[in-house]
Design an enzyme around this catalytic site. Structure first.
Site, mmCIF file in Angstrom:
data_model
loop_
_atom_site.group_PDB
_atom_site.id
_atom_site.type_symbol
_atom_site.label_atom_id
_atom_site.label_comp_id
_atom_site.label_asym_id
_atom_site.label_seq_id
_atom_site.Cartn_x
_atom_site.Cartn_y
_atom_site.Cartn_z
ATOM 1 C CG ASN A 92 -1.673 1.306 1.368
ATOM 2 O OD1 ASN A 92 -2.551 1.638 0.585
ATOM 3 N ND2 ASN A 92 -1.291 2.079 2.384
ATOM 4 C CE1 TYR A 157 0.416 7.954 -7.260
ATOM 5 C CE2 TYR A 157 -1.452 8.205 -8.747
ATOM 6 C CZ TYR A 157 -0.924 7.739 -7.559
ATOM 7 O OH TYR A 157 -1.714 7.041 -6.680
#
Length: 249
Positions: A92, A157
């Protein structure tokens, strides 16, 4: 409530807040032994307190810079020393930086890829070694709707999260014969600190591009992670599951 993760050892990276915290707490509710992770141990203090309130036991906390391969190796050595196995990994930990194409720098690229992509791959690699004797192990990578759809101002990103999708699909094929399942979640706009920099107009615009016309919650992403971590998804691998409310960027 049926305990879906009883007797499972689960590492949740980036579990100090937001989605990671919600995943860790939900896994604890389902009786997993949860290992928390943050770049500094004290960052996970609130999550640890929440889990102790659920289980009565303080969870292990692993302090590790997820962009540093050596620190990651030491973290997994510590996990093996304490627990001898790992059943669930939730990759995560991640960073988000908005940059227009003309403003992307090498330092910016290295920071984003070191955490979002390389860190995910290193953790997956080392976790898979600890999982070979586990029953029904599961790896859950965190991609993003941006990695699937792309978005203006987020080229670097998006590339790092698209790479996570490639890692997930390839690792699922390679590790499947070892009974290790590998899947990814691709959250949309989730109400966390990571989107706190967005102004109100941008947030409203994104919500209008979402079929359900609202932000998602970390708890909703956690429920999807629980599905992938548990035997409810025993024949699911190599999948990218959107938790985005029907969002299109």
């Amino acid at each position: 409530m049926t305990a879906l993760l009883e007797n499972k050892i689960a590492l949740v990276t980036g579990s100090s807040r937001g989605i990671g915290k919600s995943i860790a707490c939900l896994f604890a509710q389902h009786k997993a032994t949860v290992i928390l992770h943050g770049i500094h141990a004290d960052h996970c203090r609130e999550t640890a307190a929440a889990i102790k309130a659920i289980t009565g036991i303080s969870p292990d906390i692993m302090a590790c810079d997820i962009s540093d391969e050596v620190q990651i190796k030491n973290m997994f050595k510590d996990i093996f020393s304490r627990h001898k196995k790992l059943d669930i990994l939730v990759n995560n930990a991640g960073v988000l930086e908005d940059r227009l194409v003309g403003m992307i720098t090498q330092d910016n690229l290295e920071k984003i890829f070191q955490v979002n992509t390389y860190g995910t791959l290193y953790c997956l690699q080392l976790a898979s070694r600890l999982m070979r004797k586990s029953k029904a192990p599961s790896i859950i990578n965190m991609s993003s709707i941006i990695g699937v759809e792309g978005a203006a101002g987020q080229t670097a990103y998006a590339a790092s999260k698209a790479a996570v999708i490639g890692i997930t699909k390839s690792a699922a094929k390679e590790l499947g014969p070892l009974s290790i399942r590998v899947n990814a979640l691709a959250p949309g706009l989730i109400e966390t600190d990571m989107i706190s920099h967005l102004n109100e107009d941008i947030t409203k615009s994104h919500i209008q591009n979402t079929s359900l016309k609202r932000l998602g919650t970390p708890e909703e992403v956690a429920k999807a992670a629980l599905f992938l971590a548990s035997d409810l998804s025993s024949f699911v691998t190599g999948q990218i599951i959107g938790v985005d409310g029907g969002m299109r960027t």
